[in-house]
Design a protein around this motif. Structure first.
Motif, PDB file in Angstrom:
ATOM      1  N   UNK A  83       0.863  -1.176   0.000  1.00  0.00           N
ATOM      2  CA  UNK A  83       0.000   0.000   0.000  1.00  0.00           C
ATOM      3  C   UNK A  83       0.901   1.229   0.000  1.00  0.00           C
ATOM      4  N   UNK A  84       0.480   2.255  -0.742  1.00  0.00           N
ATOM      5  CA  UNK A  84       1.304   3.458  -0.860  1.00  0.00           C
ATOM      6  C   UNK A  84       0.455   4.715  -0.737  1.00  0.00           C
ATOM      7  N   UNK A  85       1.054   5.719  -0.137  1.00  0.00           N
ATOM      8  CA  UNK A  85       0.498   7.065  -0.183  1.00  0.00           C
ATOM      9  C   UNK A  85       1.467   7.893  -1.003  1.00  0.00           C
ATOM     10  N   UNK A  86       0.937   8.476  -2.067  1.00  0.00           N
ATOM     11  CA  UNK A  86       1.727   9.335  -2.943  1.00  0.00           C
ATOM     12  C   UNK A  86       1.357  10.781  -2.628  1.00  0.00           C
ATOM     13  N   UNK A  87       2.355  11.598  -2.386  1.00  0.00           N
ATOM     14  CA  UNK A  87       2.142  13.041  -2.285  1.00  0.00           C
ATOM     15  C   UNK A  87       2.841  13.679  -3.481  1.00  0.00           C
ATOM     16  N   UNK A  88       2.147  14.590  -4.139  1.00  0.00           N
ATOM     17  CA  UNK A  88       2.680  15.231  -5.341  1.00  0.00           C
ATOM     18  C   UNK A  88       3.093  16.666  -5.000  1.00  0.00           C
ATOM     19  N   UNK A  89       4.403  16.832  -4.888  1.00  0.00           N
ATOM     20  CA  UNK A  89       5.005  18.062  -4.373  1.00  0.00           C
ATOM     21  C   UNK A  89       4.543  19.314  -5.117  1.00  0.00           C
ATOM     22  N   UNK A  90       4.619  19.307  -6.426  1.00  0.00           N
ATOM     23  CA  UNK A  90       4.293  20.532  -7.174  1.00  0.00           C
ATOM     24  C   UNK A  90       2.820  20.910  -7.028  1.00  0.00           C
ATOM     25  N   UNK A  91       1.948  19.911  -7.028  1.00  0.00           N
ATOM     26  CA  UNK A  91       0.521  20.193  -6.836  1.00  0.00           C
ATOM     27  C   UNK A  91       0.265  20.725  -5.425  1.00  0.00           C
ATOM     28  N   UNK A  92       0.948  20.147  -4.436  1.00  0.00           N
ATOM     29  CA  UNK A  92       0.812  20.638  -3.061  1.00  0.00           C
ATOM     30  C   UNK A  92       1.288  22.086  -2.946  1.00  0.00           C
ATOM     31  N   UNK A  93       2.440  22.378  -3.543  1.00  0.00           N
ATOM     32  CA  UNK A  93       2.982  23.741  -3.459  1.00  0.00           C
ATOM     33  C   UNK A  93       2.067  24.740  -4.149  1.00  0.00           C
ATOM     34  N   UNK A  94       1.493  24.339  -5.282  1.00  0.00           N
ATOM     35  CA  UNK A  94       0.578  25.220  -5.996  1.00  0.00           C
ATOM     36  C   UNK A  94      -0.666  25.498  -5.151  1.00  0.00           C
ATOM     37  N   UNK A  95      -1.215  24.445  -4.552  1.00  0.00           N
ATOM     38  CA  UNK A  95      -2.395  24.609  -3.699  1.00  0.00           C
ATOM     39  C   UNK A  95      -2.059  25.474  -2.482  1.00  0.00           C
ATOM     40  N   UNK A  96      -0.871  25.288  -1.926  1.00  0.00           N
ATOM     41  CA  UNK A  96      -0.423  26.074  -0.782  1.00  0.00           C
ATOM     42  C   UNK A  96      -0.337  27.557  -1.149  1.00  0.00           C
TER      43      UNK A  96
END
Length: 138
Positions: A83-96
């Motif tokens: 099982x994996x949790x993927x976090x997508x850095x660029x999308x997170x930074x854009x949302x931030x």
């Protein structure tokens, strides 16, 4: 003395540290069942993942759980990917950048949502978990 300012975008290591801190603040009953879940920090979701979700813009996906919820696992799952949790850095930074939350609050929110999928929780359950862990977005 002035507080040092962030002058570059947080890298994958910084996002991972924030995510692991969010996990550390969850109740033990949840943390105890996350040991085999792999945390993966990537720039963006790949084309195949986006297509499978019906998304065209990689900025639309900041996190994803891949695997089977705990309650649906069986002995037949032997030999499958973890099982994996993927976090997508660029999308997170854009949302931030677009929102009014701290990066820590945003990453914790996404992590708890993806962890919720691991446990098969409803959106209401996930919101309650965020409130209990002090991660609810503002």
């Amino acid at each position: 003395m002035a507080t040092p300012r962030q002058t570059i975008a947080p890298d994958a290591g910084a996002i991972e540290r924030i995510a692991r801190d969010a996990i550390a603040r969850l109740p033990h009953a949840f943390r105890a069942h996350l040991g085999n879940v792999v945390l993966q920090i990537e720039e963006f979701a790949d084309e195949e993942t986006l297509a499978a979700l019906g998304l065209k813009d990689p900025f639309q996906l900041s996190g994803l759980y891949s695997g089977r919820p705990i309650g649906t696992k069986s002995i037949d799952d032997s030999g499958t990917l973890p099982d994996m949790i993927h976090l997508y850095r660029r999308a997170l930074l854009d949302e931030w950048c677009e929102g009014g939350e701290t990066l820590e609050t945003l990453v914790a929110h996404v992590m708890i949502h993806e962890i919720g999928h691991h446990f098969g929780l409803s959106d209401d359950d996930m919101h309650a978990l965020e409130q209990d862990a002090g991660h609810a977005p503002g």
